[in-house]
Design an enzyme around this catalytic site. Sequence first.
Site, PDB file in Angstrom:
ATOM      1  N   ASP A   9       0.861  -1.170   0.000  1.00 27.84           N
ATOM      2  CA  ASP A   9       0.000   0.000   0.000  1.00 27.84           C
ATOM      3  C   ASP A   9       0.908   1.235   0.000  1.00 27.84           C
ATOM      4  OD1 ASP A   9      -2.329   1.701   0.541  1.00 27.84           O
ATOM      5  OD2 ASP A   9      -1.510   1.839   2.575  1.00 27.84           O
ATOM      6  N   LEU A  10       0.365   2.371  -0.414  1.00 27.09           N
ATOM      7  CA  LEU A  10       1.159   3.599  -0.438  1.00 27.09           C
ATOM      8  C   LEU A  10       0.922   4.467   0.804  1.00 27.09           C
ATOM      9  CD1 LEU A  10       0.996   4.653  -4.211  1.00 27.09           C
ATOM     10  CD2 LEU A  10       2.935   3.709  -2.953  1.00 27.09           C
ATOM     11  N   ASP A  11      -0.172   5.212   0.820  1.00 29.89           N
ATOM     12  CA  ASP A  11      -0.406   6.199   1.876  1.00 29.89           C
ATOM     13  C   ASP A  11      -0.543   5.534   3.244  1.00 29.89           C
ATOM     14  OD1 ASP A  11      -0.839   8.834   0.295  1.00 29.89           O
ATOM     15  OD2 ASP A  11      -2.035   7.338  -0.764  1.00 29.89           O
ATOM     16  N   THR A  43      -2.974   0.050  -4.173  1.00 30.91           N
ATOM     17  CA  THR A  43      -3.330   1.325  -3.581  1.00 30.91           C
ATOM     18  C   THR A  43      -4.784   1.703  -3.835  1.00 30.91           C
ATOM     19  OG1 THR A  43      -2.761   3.693  -3.623  1.00 30.91           O
ATOM     20  CG2 THR A  43      -2.528   2.495  -5.683  1.00 30.91           C
ATOM     21  N   LYS A 200      -8.484  -5.013  -2.932  1.00 31.75           N
ATOM     22  CA  LYS A 200      -7.056  -5.189  -3.214  1.00 31.75           C
ATOM     23  C   LYS A 200      -6.700  -6.670  -3.236  1.00 31.75           C
ATOM     24  CE  LYS A 200      -5.387  -0.803  -1.256  1.00 31.75           C
ATOM     25  NZ  LYS A 200      -4.419  -0.166  -0.344  1.00 31.75           N
ATOM     26  N   ASP A 223      -2.016  -0.499   6.048  1.00 34.24           N
ATOM     27  CA  ASP A 223      -2.296   0.222   7.303  1.00 34.24           C
ATOM     28  C   ASP A 223      -3.766   0.517   7.540  1.00 34.24           C
ATOM     29  OD1 ASP A 223      -2.374   2.324   5.201  1.00 34.24           O
ATOM     30  OD2 ASP A 223      -2.612   3.656   6.924  1.00 34.24           O
ATOM     31  N   ASN A 226      -9.030  -0.853   4.005  1.00 37.26           N
ATOM     32  CA  ASN A 226      -9.042  -1.338   2.623  1.00 37.26           C
ATOM     33  C   ASN A 226      -7.847  -2.240   2.299  1.00 37.26           C
ATOM     34  OD1 ASN A 226      -7.228   0.818   2.743  1.00 37.26           O
ATOM     35  ND2 ASN A 226      -7.687   1.546   0.683  1.00 37.26           N
TER      36      ASN A 226
END
Length: 274
Positions: A9-11, A43, A200, A223, A226
């Site tokens: 994941d990114l953010d 993401t 995802k 985190d 999702n």
Amino acid sequence: MKYQIIALDLDGTLLTSQKQILPESLSALAEARRQGVKVVIATGRHHVAIHPFYQALALDTPAICCNGTYAYHYQSQRVLSGTPLTKAQALHVAKRIRDLPIRSLLYVDNAMQYERHDEAIGRWLAWAGRLPEHQRPAIEQVESYEAAIERADNVWKFATVCDDAELLATFSAQIEQELGLTCERSWHNQIDMAQGGNSKGSRLREWVTSQGLSMENVIAFGDNLNDISMLSQAGLGVAMGNSSDEVKAAADVVTTENEAPGIAETIRKHVLAA
């Protein structure tokens, strides 16, 4: 080597609060790639808003975008697989959302679109403005969502934001019931509305299977809510220290917060040292 794919994941996970990738993460991921491990981004973002990170990681894998709504191949600039909203569903959401104090972004084809400028849109535009021109995402103001939906080939999702968490939760529950959509919380005050069944985990599994591997070969980092679908299916699901208790409970291990080099430490322990 058991773990042959690293899904990120990114953010809130790979990215710090300043939207940067830690140098320790870059180094560990580059080393893993040199050893033949595939690295894939999974993401909630639109593919147009991933360019800086995709290029920093020097990836050649598809990106799992909009919470698994579609997989995008950057090299050929095409969608490999995807399950967008129908136009009827998207038009229904647009109509329902207009009279509520909910801010929103519409994700279509190759752009993120909005009707009304607000603080969140301002932050997106400011971030985009700091990027080199070739990395800037298309963020467009439209006269109406209805007109934009009619023009689009694919409507990927609505990203909705509201400071009234109860109102947003009630609205998303109604939308799920009325349209059969999947509504996932991607931030404490944001719920993403996409086609039912998208996640995802499911889109990542589809791609992993196409590579002749299984989810047991995947180490996944996330985190937020999702991310649970991929953390729970991966051979090793890793929750960030800044995750909620629900996300941590769905993971196999918990690492540091995203501001610290926990991702690099985990990769070195479970991938590079294996």
